[in-house]
Design a protein around this motif. Structure first.
Motif, PDB file in Angstrom:
ATOM      1  N   ALA A 562      -0.024 -17.210  -8.273  1.00 21.52           N
ATOM      2  CA  ALA A 562      -0.427 -17.029  -6.884  1.00 21.52           C
ATOM      3  C   ALA A 562       0.102 -15.745  -6.272  1.00 21.52           C
ATOM      4  O   ALA A 562      -0.079 -15.527  -5.086  1.00 21.52           O
ATOM      5  CB  ALA A 562       0.039 -18.226  -6.050  1.00 21.52           C
ATOM      6  N   GLY A 563       0.764 -14.917  -7.051  1.00 17.93           N
ATOM      7  CA  GLY A 563       1.286 -13.673  -6.497  1.00 17.93           C
ATOM      8  C   GLY A 563       2.499 -13.910  -5.617  1.00 17.93           C
ATOM      9  O   GLY A 563       2.949 -15.043  -5.455  1.00 17.93           O
ATOM     10  N   PRO A 564       3.048 -12.844  -5.037  1.00 15.19           N
ATOM     11  CA  PRO A 564       4.236 -12.992  -4.188  1.00 15.19           C
ATOM     12  C   PRO A 564       3.897 -13.858  -2.979  1.00 15.19           C
ATOM     13  O   PRO A 564       2.789 -13.805  -2.470  1.00 15.19           O
ATOM     14  CB  PRO A 564       4.548 -11.557  -3.738  1.00 15.19           C
ATOM     15  N   ARG A 565       4.906 -14.615  -2.544  1.00 15.90           N
ATOM     16  CA  ARG A 565       4.595 -15.507  -1.437  1.00 15.90           C
ATOM     17  C   ARG A 565       4.708 -14.748  -0.125  1.00 15.90           C
ATOM     18  O   ARG A 565       5.368 -13.732  -0.024  1.00 15.90           O
ATOM     19  CB  ARG A 565       5.500 -16.727  -1.437  1.00 15.90           C
ATOM     20  N   LEU A 566       4.043 -15.298   0.890  1.00 15.01           N
ATOM     21  CA  LEU A 566       3.937 -14.569   2.149  1.00 15.01           C
ATOM     22  C   LEU A 566       4.761 -15.209   3.255  1.00 15.01           C
ATOM     23  O   LEU A 566       4.741 -14.774   4.388  1.00 15.01           O
ATOM     24  CB  LEU A 566       2.465 -14.535   2.579  1.00 15.01           C
ATOM     25  N   ASP A 567       5.490 -16.288   2.902  1.00 14.25           N
ATOM     26  CA  ASP A 567       6.182 -17.020   3.965  1.00 14.25           C
ATOM     27  C   ASP A 567       7.693 -16.870   3.864  1.00 14.25           C
ATOM     28  O   ASP A 567       8.449 -17.754   4.244  1.00 14.25           O
ATOM     29  CB  ASP A 567       5.805 -18.514   3.882  1.00 14.25           C
ATOM     30  N   MET A 568       8.132 -15.713   3.332  1.00 18.55           N
ATOM     31  CA  MET A 568       9.573 -15.579   3.116  1.00 18.55           C
ATOM     32  C   MET A 568      10.308 -15.298   4.412  1.00 18.55           C
ATOM     33  O   MET A 568       9.823 -14.545   5.253  1.00 18.55           O
ATOM     34  CB  MET A 568       9.830 -14.421   2.161  1.00 18.55           C
ATOM     35  N   PRO A 569      11.508 -15.838   4.561  1.00 16.12           N
ATOM     36  CA  PRO A 569      12.318 -15.493   5.722  1.00 16.12           C
ATOM     37  C   PRO A 569      12.937 -14.109   5.519  1.00 16.12           C
ATOM     38  O   PRO A 569      12.807 -13.521   4.446  1.00 16.12           O
ATOM     39  CB  PRO A 569      13.405 -16.566   5.706  1.00 16.12           C
ATOM     40  N   GLY A 570      13.625 -13.624   6.528  1.00 20.39           N
ATOM     41  CA  GLY A 570      14.147 -12.263   6.495  1.00 20.39           C
ATOM     42  C   GLY A 570      15.142 -11.976   5.392  1.00 20.39           C
ATOM     43  O   GLY A 570      15.328 -10.841   4.997  1.00 20.39           O
ATOM     44  N   PHE A 571      15.756 -13.010   4.839  1.00 18.86           N
ATOM     45  CA  PHE A 571      16.804 -12.738   3.861  1.00 18.86           C
ATOM     46  C   PHE A 571      16.314 -12.843   2.431  1.00 18.86           C
ATOM     47  O   PHE A 571      17.107 -12.862   1.491  1.00 18.86           O
ATOM     48  CB  PHE A 571      18.010 -13.675   4.074  1.00 18.86           C
ATOM     49  N   VAL A 572      14.990 -12.948   2.245  1.00 18.54           N
ATOM     50  CA  VAL A 572      14.434 -13.020   0.889  1.00 18.54           C
ATOM     51  C   VAL A 572      13.491 -11.848   0.675  1.00 18.54           C
ATOM     52  O   VAL A 572      12.638 -11.575   1.506  1.00 18.54           O
ATOM     53  CB  VAL A 572      13.651 -14.335   0.685  1.00 18.54           C
ATOM     54  N   TRP A 573      13.675 -11.149  -0.439  1.00 16.53           N
ATOM     55  CA  TRP A 573      12.783 -10.044  -0.793  1.00 16.53           C
ATOM     56  C   TRP A 573      12.164 -10.316  -2.151  1.00 16.53           C
ATOM     57  O   TRP A 573      12.852 -10.726  -3.079  1.00 16.53           O
ATOM     58  CB  TRP A 573      13.577  -8.730  -0.884  1.00 16.53           C
ATOM     59  N   THR A 574      10.854 -10.058  -2.253  1.00 16.19           N
ATOM     60  CA  THR A 574      10.215 -10.170  -3.563  1.00 16.19           C
ATOM     61  C   THR A 574      10.211  -8.800  -4.213  1.00 16.19           C
ATOM     62  O   THR A 574       9.832  -7.821  -3.586  1.00 16.19           O
ATOM     63  CB  THR A 574       8.753 -10.645  -3.428  1.00 16.19           C
ATOM     64  N   MET A 575      10.649  -8.753  -5.458  1.00 19.13           N
ATOM     65  CA  MET A 575      10.635  -7.500  -6.204  1.00 19.13           C
ATOM     66  C   MET A 575       9.295  -7.376  -6.903  1.00 19.13           C
ATOM     67  O   MET A 575       9.030  -8.051  -7.892  1.00 19.13           O
ATOM     68  CB  MET A 575      11.732  -7.494  -7.272  1.00 19.13           C
ATOM     69  N   ASP A 576       8.419  -6.568  -6.372  1.00 19.63           N
ATOM     70  CA  ASP A 576       7.178  -6.336  -7.098  1.00 19.63           C
ATOM     71  C   ASP A 576       6.864  -4.855  -7.053  1.00 19.63           C
ATOM     72  O   ASP A 576       7.648  -4.065  -6.573  1.00 19.63           O
ATOM     73  CB  ASP A 576       6.035  -7.176  -6.515  1.00 19.63           C
ATOM     74  N   ASP A 577       5.720  -4.477  -7.510  1.00 15.09           N
ATOM     75  CA  ASP A 577       5.352  -3.061  -7.581  1.00 15.09           C
ATOM     76  C   ASP A 577       5.532  -2.365  -6.239  1.00 15.09           C
ATOM     77  O   ASP A 577       6.069  -1.290  -6.150  1.00 15.09           O
ATOM     78  CB  ASP A 577       3.884  -2.928  -8.001  1.00 15.09           C
ATOM     79  N   ASN A 578       5.062  -3.041  -5.186  1.00 23.38           N
ATOM     80  CA  ASN A 578       5.108  -2.415  -3.857  1.00 23.38           C
ATOM     81  C   ASN A 578       6.524  -2.143  -3.408  1.00 23.38           C
ATOM     82  O   ASN A 578       6.837  -1.076  -2.952  1.00 23.38           O
ATOM     83  CB  ASN A 578       4.418  -3.317  -2.833  1.00 23.38           C
ATOM     84  N   SER A 579       7.350  -3.174  -3.556  1.00 25.87           N
ATOM     85  CA  SER A 579       8.699  -2.998  -3.039  1.00 25.87           C
ATOM     86  C   SER A 579       9.433  -1.923  -3.822  1.00 25.87           C
ATOM     87  O   SER A 579      10.189  -1.141  -3.266  1.00 25.87           O
ATOM     88  CB  SER A 579       9.483  -4.303  -3.092  1.00 25.87           C
TER      89      SER A 579
END
Lengths: 584, 350
Positions: A562-579
């Motif tokens: 499902a790809g990176p999730r979109l409901d993360m709170p401020g203290f969670v970062w997803t490491m993906d290409d964009n980031s």
């Protein structure tokens, strides 16, 4: 030469599939070939999603258009130990909304470690005509108002189970919202509710539901009301009492004993908060029929526990506090030859000195005396390699072994050596071991054993153990069936993680907190593995404000379509290409 | 005497017979009361008046061959007798389904076409039992089904489409690798000679990942290390087969090449590095007196560290000594139960 594929009518194949129910088998048949995949998805009625972020509601709905039962799990297991900060995620609402639209005939929703709002409960109450089963296990975010909506609207409800959820208990009135015409209740578990429920409403509900088999009360239901409830439901198979104490009055006792004796089908007992030991004998008449006993809240001493347990010759499952002590476990081993599962919880986990005479010996006795023992959760303060070796040899049929030596990094108390060999013996002898929790002083060697022998291991929990990346590497490269790995406070870092990146796609999830995984490595992992969500949790601020080599506070990696999730709170970062691009 | 005379003299001795025609065109006579057990036949007799003579033989659906008809009639013959106990019936049925999967499949189709529900049920359950607990490959074998799902469909991935043939090639190689890993499982107990790694394919992959101008020397260093591996009992090394063996056609027709393939190669190739040096093999014999208590000689550990760092450098040119620099910071001693939930008790169902 292969024979031509045999084809029979779709309806026949569907009929064959209707006898195949386990999730694993359903998954297997869907992977056989295109036509079976198609047929299977149309007739799948039950789905289990072990990680709600591994897939999304639209994907699920598109693939399985005719579901009747959905099970979802949200937060990682370590949330039970408060390692997952509030607001992390696991929101049920998007799922419930989507299912309300897509599955008007949905009958069962089971959620574990998810955040459920009153609004979600209201949607459930109004959207599914034939709704039957609601299980909210270790959930939070809802109040008794949400429960009122369920009670008022779900005419066909069979099961309402709130086990270990955190419910904002605004009022006990919600129970009265079950209409008088409602009689289909089979299972009710309100043991987690803090406040009193309307007892009259409860009694009426219980007595008008002839199929009620499971009733688990909350602490606020007083003992003297129990006999009435039992008399209203003599067909009960599972009972959780409320507070098990009262003024000591002979009539209360005899009433209680009589009521228990009337429950000829009662097989499971739990509850027992605030036990007054002199009331325990009231359950003696039914001890010989009990197969499951949960005394994990019963703060009574060993002699009383022994008297109780020694009467339960058919017992298969026992959850108890360490008040049972080694003596009590010896009696258990002698009396309960059918025992399959034992959990011993600590009565005083934060105390510095032992408050009870419970040692490794208790577990050794049980392993000797109970030939069917498969599942163990044991909290204690001392352990030895010799004891673990004995346990392993006594019980090669163990499938779940969770040992929690209370003080981190405790060595073998006899030899002061690490407990590597002891746990090594466990994994070597217990060839069907599926779940293992380690504790005590452990080096990389134990992980070598686990990687070598733990071929059927599916879940491993590690804390304060190991010396280097090699430990993690052994596990990731050796445990072929590993699905969940959770690690805290271990010196595992980047090398093992990156070298075994592909392995992570074969697992459900990996949790690492207070380890030595650098932010840079997380980025690399996230960039290179688009089918994994690499989530970094850091409550002290964005990880890119620190050098790339700084270790991250918490890392949660899971496979997803499902790809990176979109409901993360401020203290969670997803490491993906964009980031990664943004930061470098 | 004619048949009619017989009927007059001893009516109770005369059974009526029905004529049935099977898929191969042959016609046979069957006792009516047994044939009527099949709803389709019943219907033909009652509503269409068929079956009373050879000329009006009931034409059975084409799934019903003479042998399957014979079995079906055996089933009907047993069950249409009243007064049999449930136990007897169950016992008969258990024995009845003891036959090969092919025959069961033929039989269930035939029974279904005759609308003989109880037999369809019985065989369906038997087929379900043959499927339970099996892997998809095994099920394909049993039912002779094609393996026509793509790797991507099996994983249900994101809709990530790229036409880059290198990506698709990597995908293919990865899929092959996975198959080989599974093969290894099956051959675990057999004495296997160490297979030489085809080093060319690893180099080719690295070239794909990093572009053709990569320093070939870095690759050669790791090659020579591989030749020095110790001979210990090891699992057979999974090796990427010579990629020239791949058919050209495998480059076409797969509509998904996802970026993860090169990421997978990080794991795969590094695993090779680890596995070829006996020290890292999970099959280490821990009673071996050569090993230190902590299991690894510092020199070997250093070598492995270097290999991994080397490899990581090749993956990402920005990634240099950073990977070596971080320290394992000491952690404060905390109790295993640094927190319980608000109510102050440990979760029982954890």
């Amino acid at each position: 030469m292969k024979k031509a594929a045999y084809s029979f009518p779709e309806e026949v194949l569907e009929h064959v599939f209707s006898f195949i129910v386990s999730d694993k088998d359903r998954s297997s048949i869907s992977l056989v070939c295109k036509s079976w995949y198609e047929i299977e998805r149309w007739c799948r009625r039950k789905v289990f999603v072990g990680n709600c972020y591994a897939v999304s509601p639209p994907i699920l709905i598109k693939r399985f258009p005719e579901l009747r039962s959905v099970t979802l799990k949200g937060k990682p297991h370590f949330a039970d130990f408060n390692l997952v900060p509030e607001g992390w995620g696991g929101f049920a609402c998007p799922w419930i909304r989507a299912m309300a639209g897509a599955y008007p005939w949905l009958e069962e929703i089971r959620l574990k470690r998810m955040v459920v709002s009153d609004e979600s409960l209201e949607i459930i109450a109004k959207s599914f005509r034939n709704f039957k089963v609601l299980v909210l296990s270790s959930c939070e975010g809802f109040t008794t108002e949400g429960l009122a909506a369920i009670a008022a609207n779900c005419r066909n409800l069979r099961e309402l189970d709130l086990r270990e959820s955190e419910v904002e208990d605004l009022s006990g009135r919600w129970l009265s919202d079950f209409p008088d015409s409602y009689t289909s209740l089979e299972s009710l578990n309100i043991s987690c509710l803090g406040n009193e429920v309307n007892l009259l409403a409860l009694e009426r509900l219980v007595s008008r539901c002839p199929n009620l088999k499971t009733l688990r009360l909350n602490r606020a239901v007083p003992l003297d009301r129990l006999p009435n409830l039992l008399r209203g439901a003599p067909q009960l198979a599972e009972l959780g009492t409320g507070a098990y104490t009262s003024e000591m009055r002979p009539d209360v006792f005899s009433n209680l004993a009589e009521a228990f004796a009337g429950c000829k089908q009662l097989k499971t007992l739990s509850g027992f908060w605030d036990v007054l030991p002199s009331y325990l004998p009231a359950v003696y008449p039914i001890c010989s029929q009990l197969i499951s006993l949960n005394l994990s809240y019963a703060t009574v001493q060993s002699p009383d526990l022994i008297k109780l347990v020694s009467r339960c010759e058919k017992l298969q499952k026992l959850w108890v506090l360490d008040y049972i002590e080694d003596d009590g476990l010896e009696v258990l081993a002698a009396s309960c030859k059918d025992l399959r599962e034992l959990r011993v919880f600590p009565s005083d986990p934060f105390g510095l000195e032992p408050n009870v005479a419970l040692t490794e010996q208790g577990l050794v006795s049980v392993s000797e005396g109970c030939p069917k023992l498969q599942s163990v959760l044991y909290f204690c303060r001392q352990m030895s390699n010799a004891a673990l070796n004995t346990i392993a040899r006594n019980r090669p049929n163990l499938t779940r072994f969770r040992l929690c030596i209370i003080e981190p990094r405790s060595p073998d108390y006899l030899t002061l050596q690490p407990l590597d060999d002891g746990f090594g013996a466990i994994v070597e002898h217990c060839k069907d071991l599926r779940r293992l929790s380690l504790s005590g002083l452990l080096t990389d060697r134990v992980f070598g054993y686990i990687g070598t022998y733990g071929k059927k291991l599916e879940m491993l929990s590690v804390a304060f153990a190991g010396d280097s990346d090699l430990g993690l590497h052994h596990v990731l490269s050796g445990c072929d069936n590993l699905r969940k790995l959770e690690i805290r406070d271990c010196p595992f870092g980047d090398k093992a993680l990156l070298a075994n990146a592909a392995k992570l796609e074969t697992m459900r999830s990996l949790w690492m907190s207070s380890c030595s995984v650098s932010f840079g490595a997380c980025k690399v992992l996230g960039q290179k593995m688009p089918r994994l969500n690499v989530e970094v949790m850091d409550e002290s601020g964005p990880p890119d404000s620190r050098p790339e080599s700084s270790p991250v506070e918490k890392l949660y990696v899971y496979r997803t379509v499902a790809g990176p999730r979109l409901d993360m709170p401020g203290f969670v970062w997803t490491m993906d290409d964009n980031s990664a691009l943004r930061i470098s | 005497m004619s048949e009619i005379d017989m009927a007059v003299i001893k009516p109770e001795m005369m059974k009526s017979y029905i004529w049935l025609q099977t898929s191969d065109g042959s016609i046979q006579q069957v006792e009516q009361e047994i044939a009527m057990f099949c709803p389709l036949i019943c219907q033909e007799i009652i509503t269409k008046g068929m079956g009373s003579s050879k000329n009006s033989a009931i034409s059975l659906p084409q799934q019903v061959t003479p042998s399957t008809l014979s079995l079906i009639l055996d089933y009907c013959r047993f069950h249409q007798v009243p007064g049999r106990s449930n136990k007897e019936r169950k016992s008969h049925d258990e024995k009845f389904v003891r036959m090969g999967t092919n025959r069961l499949c033929e039989l269930v189709s035939a029974a279904d076409s005759l609308q003989l529900r109880p037999l369809v049920d019985l065989i369906s359950r038997a087929l379900a039992r043959k499927i339970e607990g099996r892997t998809p490959e095994e099920i394909r074998e049993i039912f002779h089904l094609p393996d026509d799902l793509t790797e991507e469909e099996k994983l249900e991935p994101l809709k990530n489409i790229t036409d880059d043939p290198r990506i698709r090639l990597l995908n293919r190689l990865y899929a092959k690798k996975r198959k080989e890993l599974k093969e290894r499982e099956r051959l675990k107990n057999v004495e296997i000679e160490e297979e030489r790694v085809d080093e060319r394919s690893v180099d080719d992959l690295l070239t794909f990942i990093n572009g053709n101008d990569r320093d070939a020397k870095a690759v050669k260093t790791s090659k020579s290390k591989k030749k020095n591996r110790k001979k210990k009992d090891q699992q057979k090394n999974s090796s990427l087969k010579d990629n020239t063996a791949l058919d050209k056609k495998e480059l076409n027709g797969h509509d998904t090449g996802d970026q993860s393939s090169d990421g997978n190669i990080i794991g795969e190739t590094s695993n090779l590095l680890y596995e070829e040096d006996g020290t890292f093999s999970p099959k280490i014999d821990f009673d071996d007196g050569d090993l230190d208590d902590d299991g690894i000689e510092p020199a070997i550990r250093e070598k492995i560290d270097r290999e991994v760092a080397d490899f990581a450098r090749r993956i990402n040119s920005d990634w240099t000594e950073r990977m070596q620099d971080f320290l394992t910071s000491g952690r404060e001693r905390t109790s295993t139960f640094s927190a319980t939930n608000g109510n102050g008790y440990l979760r029982r169902h954890a």
